[in-house]
Scaffold this active site. Sequence first.
Site, short mmCIF file in Angstrom:
data_model
loop_
_atom_site.label_atom_id
_atom_site.label_comp_id
_atom_site.label_asym_id
_atom_site.label_seq_id
_atom_site.Cartn_x
_atom_site.Cartn_y
_atom_site.Cartn_z
N SER A 142 0.86 -1.19 0.00
CA SER A 142 0.00 0.00 0.00
C SER A 142 0.89 1.23 0.00
O SER A 142 1.99 1.21 0.58
CB SER A 142 -0.88 0.01 1.26
OG SER A 142 -1.55 1.26 1.37
N TYR A 156 -1.40 -0.64 10.37
CA TYR A 156 -1.66 -1.14 9.01
C TYR A 156 -0.54 -0.69 8.07
O TYR A 156 0.03 -1.49 7.31
CB TYR A 156 -3.01 -0.62 8.52
CG TYR A 156 -3.29 -0.90 7.05
CD1 TYR A 156 -3.69 -2.17 6.64
CD2 TYR A 156 -3.14 0.10 6.08
CE1 TYR A 156 -3.94 -2.42 5.30
CE2 TYR A 156 -3.39 -0.15 4.74
CZ TYR A 156 -3.79 -1.41 4.35
OH TYR A 156 -4.02 -1.67 3.02
P1 NAP Z 1 -11.22 -6.71 0.74
O1 NAP Z 1 -12.20 -6.22 -0.27
O2 NAP Z 1 -11.52 -6.48 2.20
O3 NAP Z 1 -10.94 -8.27 0.49
C1 NAP Z 1 -10.05 -8.92 1.34
C2 NAP Z 1 -9.85 -10.32 0.84
O4 NAP Z 1 -8.87 -10.93 1.71
C3 NAP Z 1 -11.08 -11.17 0.90
O5 NAP Z 1 -11.06 -12.02 -0.23
C4 NAP Z 1 -10.89 -11.99 2.18
O6 NAP Z 1 -11.50 -13.28 2.11
C5 NAP Z 1 -9.39 -12.15 2.19
N1 NAP Z 1 -8.82 -12.44 3.50
C6 NAP Z 1 -8.74 -11.65 4.59
N2 NAP Z 1 -8.11 -12.28 5.59
C7 NAP Z 1 -7.78 -13.51 5.10
C8 NAP Z 1 -7.12 -14.64 5.63
N3 NAP Z 1 -6.66 -14.64 6.90
N4 NAP Z 1 -6.96 -15.73 4.85
C9 NAP Z 1 -7.42 -15.75 3.56
N5 NAP Z 1 -8.04 -14.71 3.01
C10 NAP Z 1 -8.24 -13.61 3.77
O7 NAP Z 1 -9.77 -6.05 0.51
P2 NAP Z 1 -9.16 -5.27 -0.76
O8 NAP Z 1 -9.48 -3.84 -0.62
O9 NAP Z 1 -9.49 -6.00 -2.01
O10 NAP Z 1 -7.60 -5.40 -0.43
C11 NAP Z 1 -6.78 -6.42 -1.00
C12 NAP Z 1 -5.33 -6.10 -0.64
O11 NAP Z 1 -4.98 -4.80 -1.14
C13 NAP Z 1 -5.08 -6.05 0.88
O12 NAP Z 1 -3.82 -6.59 1.17
C14 NAP Z 1 -5.10 -4.56 1.18
O13 NAP Z 1 -4.36 -4.24 2.34
C15 NAP Z 1 -4.48 -4.00 -0.08
N6 NAP Z 1 -4.82 -2.59 -0.31
C16 NAP Z 1 -6.11 -2.19 -0.45
C17 NAP Z 1 -6.39 -0.84 -0.63
C18 NAP Z 1 -7.79 -0.31 -0.77
O14 NAP Z 1 -7.97 0.94 -0.73
N7 NAP Z 1 -8.81 -1.14 -0.94
C19 NAP Z 1 -5.35 0.10 -0.66
C20 NAP Z 1 -4.04 -0.36 -0.51
C21 NAP Z 1 -3.79 -1.70 -0.34
P3 NAP Z 1 -12.99 -13.59 2.72
O15 NAP Z 1 -13.87 -12.51 2.22
O16 NAP Z 1 -13.36 -14.92 2.21
O17 NAP Z 1 -12.81 -13.59 4.21
#
Ligand code: NAP
Length: 247
Positions: A142, A156
């Site tokens: 991130s 985070y």
């Molecule tokens: P999200 O919509 O909350 O989805 C999170 C995903 O991670 C879901 O598929 C969830 O599975 C899975 N997950 C969480 N804990 C887990 C575990 N212990 N084992 C296996 N799966 C797990 O998140 P996102 O926004 O797509 O983010 C994806 C990545 O990008 C993350 O690493 C996040 O930190 C990074 N990121 C996101 C943003 C943003 O603004 N969205 C910005 C920077 C970085 P289930 O639903 O089945 O539990």
Amino acid sequence: MDKVMVVTGGSRGIGASIARYAGRAGYKVCVNYREQAGQAAEVVAAIEAEGGRAQAFQADVSLETDVVHLFAKVDETFGPVTALANNAGIMQVALVEDMTAEDLNRLWATNITSAFLCAREAVRRMARKHGGGGGAIVNLSSIAGKKGGRGQRVHYAASKGALNTMTIGLATEVAGEGIRVNAVLPGLIDTDMHGPWGGKKRIETIGPTIPLGRAGVPDDVGAAVVWLMSDDASFITGELLEVGGGS
Ligand code: NAP
């Protein structure tokens, strides 16, 4: 050798987008999820509808036993992994003065330990010294990992800083084994992750302040991740690629 990609946290948001781009790029896609079996099944169905191959795999990637089992199941189903997207992650908004050891340990386990464990299993299969044919790993970090988390979520941000360091160090460690390791650093992306922390309001408030004038969408990130995995990026390793609209 077949192209096989493991996408941790592939059931929703950015992970689901990576999985769909991977399916279009000819990978056999392993859609990992922790709880949302239905959403993981929808991602698999979407990939198959476009002529790709995919399967959903339940595993909590913060747990070593689950990770070992996940990669063994992938071996059985599609053969050894050739590309890994370390995408699973959780976000929390809290001030340092309010943090508990329990919250911190859960965050480290989900955002950092999982990436190391999955990378370990991938390297054991990809490395030439283990009989593998090389491969590519992309860590979902991130921009917060560089900037500290807008004064709202230092833990985070620190977990993503650790992923940045791991990316650079592991890239050096395994370059001679034919494995490239890079990180994609998203800015604000419109996903469920923001739900408990202001959700749509957070996206609508911060989005217009980003130089390109909007929050990102999952496909902005999914496309970049699968490009970094591809042969078009074959001379790129140890790179931290920001996908943040200039933020
Ligand atoms: P999200 O919509 O909350 O989805 C999170 C995903 O991670 C879901 O598929 C969830 O599975 C899975 N997950 C969480 N804990 C887990 C575990 N212990 N084992 C296996 N799966 C797990 O998140 P996102 O926004 O797509 O983010 C994806 C990545 O990008 C993350 O690493 C996040 O930190 C990074 N990121 C996101 C943003 C943003 O603004 N969205 C910005 C920077 C970085 P289930 O639903 O089945 O539990």
